[in-house]
Design a protein around this motif. Structure first.
Motif, PDB file in Angstrom:
ATOM      1  N   PHE A   1       0.844  -1.205   0.000  1.00 28.31           N
ATOM      2  CA  PHE A   1       0.000   0.000   0.000  1.00 28.31           C
ATOM      3  C   PHE A   1       0.876   1.251   0.000  1.00 28.31           C
ATOM      4  O   PHE A   1       0.587   2.234  -0.688  1.00 28.31           O
ATOM      5  CB  PHE A   1      -0.937   0.000   1.212  1.00 28.31           C
ATOM      6  N   SER A   2       1.934   1.211   0.775  1.00 25.00           N
ATOM      7  CA  SER A   2       2.863   2.347   0.831  1.00 25.00           C
ATOM      8  C   SER A   2       3.523   2.577  -0.527  1.00 25.00           C
ATOM      9  O   SER A   2       3.638   3.718  -0.986  1.00 25.00           O
ATOM     10  CB  SER A   2       3.931   2.084   1.895  1.00 25.00           C
ATOM     11  N   ASP A   3       3.938   1.487  -1.200  1.00 22.93           N
ATOM     12  CA  ASP A   3       4.553   1.592  -2.524  1.00 22.93           C
ATOM     13  C   ASP A   3       3.578   2.198  -3.534  1.00 22.93           C
ATOM     14  O   ASP A   3       3.956   3.029  -4.368  1.00 22.93           O
ATOM     15  CB  ASP A   3       4.998   0.210  -3.026  1.00 22.93           C
ATOM     16  N   LEU A   4       2.322   1.773  -3.470  1.00 23.07           N
ATOM     17  CA  LEU A   4       1.301   2.274  -4.391  1.00 23.07           C
ATOM     18  C   LEU A   4       1.032   3.762  -4.166  1.00 23.07           C
ATOM     19  O   LEU A   4       0.758   4.509  -5.118  1.00 23.07           O
ATOM     20  CB  LEU A   4       0.009   1.470  -4.238  1.00 23.07           C
ATOM     21  N   GLN A   5       1.120   4.201  -2.911  1.00 19.08           N
ATOM     22  CA  GLN A   5       0.955   5.632  -2.623  1.00 19.08           C
ATOM     23  C   GLN A   5       2.121   6.431  -3.192  1.00 19.08           C
ATOM     24  O   GLN A   5       1.913   7.487  -3.797  1.00 19.08           O
ATOM     25  CB  GLN A   5       0.883   5.851  -1.105  1.00 19.08           C
ATOM     26  N   ILE A   6       3.331   5.928  -3.006  1.00 23.24           N
ATOM     27  CA  ILE A   6       4.523   6.620  -3.528  1.00 23.24           C
ATOM     28  C   ILE A   6       4.458   6.726  -5.050  1.00 23.24           C
ATOM     29  O   ILE A   6       4.854   7.733  -5.644  1.00 23.24           O
ATOM     30  CB  ILE A   6       5.808   5.877  -3.088  1.00 23.24           C
ATOM     31  N   ALA A   7       3.938   5.673  -5.696  1.00 22.74           N
ATOM     32  CA  ALA A   7       3.797   5.669  -7.156  1.00 22.74           C
ATOM     33  C   ALA A   7       2.632   6.550  -7.615  1.00 22.74           C
ATOM     34  O   ALA A   7       2.424   6.739  -8.813  1.00 22.74           O
ATOM     35  CB  ALA A   7       3.598   4.246  -7.659  1.00 22.74           C
ATOM     36  N   GLN A   8       1.859   7.051  -6.651  1.00 21.16           N
ATOM     37  CA  GLN A   8       0.723   7.955  -6.910  1.00 21.16           C
ATOM     38  C   GLN A   8      -0.386   7.299  -7.742  1.00 21.16           C
ATOM     39  O   GLN A   8      -1.028   7.940  -8.563  1.00 21.16           O
ATOM     40  CB  GLN A   8       1.211   9.244  -7.595  1.00 21.16           C
ATOM     41  N   VAL A   9      -0.595   6.014  -7.504  1.00 21.11           N
ATOM     42  CA  VAL A   9      -1.724   5.341  -8.160  1.00 21.11           C
ATOM     43  C   VAL A   9      -2.892   5.179  -7.189  1.00 21.11           C
ATOM     44  O   VAL A   9      -4.004   4.851  -7.599  1.00 21.11           O
ATOM     45  CB  VAL A   9      -1.313   3.974  -8.761  1.00 21.11           C
TER      46      VAL A   9
END
Length: 266
Positions: A148-156
């Motif tokens: 979830f954190s990775d997806l937030q950083i990727a702005q998706v």
């Protein structure tokens, strides 16, 4: 057997001075065209054969057989081209795909990210989602939280005050990829696909009616491989668009559709 090469050699044997230029002139085509046909760098078409064959004095039965074969192959090739063209249309616009840089995609390219992205729901408490998705995917809570954190950083996806407030419709990799980055992407993709393959193999049971495993082997002309690959990609996008907005209340399972085209000849 190359019938033009055979005929040229036959004439050359009768007259050692007989040249490729003279043979081309006799057939009514250019020397360059003839050379490509004889070396099989260019395919003999049905239309060209109709022009050339009367000047070769072939036995009637052989000429008829070869012309029939060329006509059949040309018809199949035309049909194949039409199908590839129809499948290769750009469906990304309808799917509203967000393209993210390759370096960013490397951080969210594992199947865990894809699965969690598709299972996540806008307007739902993040802690609750992490717990439920971890249980559904049989993954550690820490892994789901990291994804979830990775997806937030990727702005998706966007999370505010512990609630997921938005997410893009779909995302794909875009941008320049250096050789070093490509090596990283391939390595990560291999690991992700290995896990999916093993999961697929574990599902191969007679009582698992919803697990589909299929493979096909067929020849693809090298000059058409790019079109073939685009057709497969477009087909997968069409499937994604078809099932993208399944109601979360419906009785549904998350499936992975994975394709791999493997050359088995040298």
């Amino acid at each position: 057997m190359n019938i033009l090469l055979t005929e040229y050699n036959r004439r050359k044997k009768k007259n050692p001075a007989y040249s490729l230029r003279a043979f081309a002139k006799a057939l009514g085509i250019s020397p360059g065209h003839l050379s490509q046909l004889m070396t099989e760098k260019r395919e003999l078409t049905y239309r060209s054969a109709l022009q050339i064959f009367p000047k070769l004095e072939l036995p009637a039965a052989e000429e008829k057989r070869i012309l029939a074969r060329l006509k059949k192959e040309e018809s199949k090739g035309s049909f194949r081209s039409r199908v590839l063209k129809s499948l290769s249309q750009d469906f990304y616009t309808d799917l509203e795909v967000t393209r993210i840089p390759a370096q960013t995609y490397l951080q969210v390219g594992h199947w865990h990210h894809d699965a969690i992205f598709n299972l996540s729901e806008v307007g739902t408490d993040l802690k609750t989602q992490i717990k439920d998705i971890a249980h559904s995917l049989k993954l550690p809570v820490t892994r789901v939280r990291q994804c979830f954190s990775d997806l937030q950083i990727a702005q998706v996806i966007t999370v505010e005050e512990g609630v997921m407030v938005s997410k893009v419709n779909s995302y794909q990799m875009d941008g320049h990829k250096s050789e070093a980055l490509m090596n990283q992407l391939v390595s990560a993709y291999k690991e992700s696909q290995r896990e999916i393959f093993e999961k697929g193999m574990s599902c191969m049971r007679p009582e698992a009616p919803y697990h589909l495993l299929t493979s096909h082997c067929f020849k693809i002309p090298k000059k058409e491989f790019r079109s073939f690959a685009q057709a497969i990609l477009s087909f997968s996008v069409q499937l994604e668009a078809l099932y993208k907005n399944v109601d979360s209340k419906e009785d549904a399972e998350l499936y992975f559709f994975s394709t791999q085209t493997v050359p088995v000849t040298e």
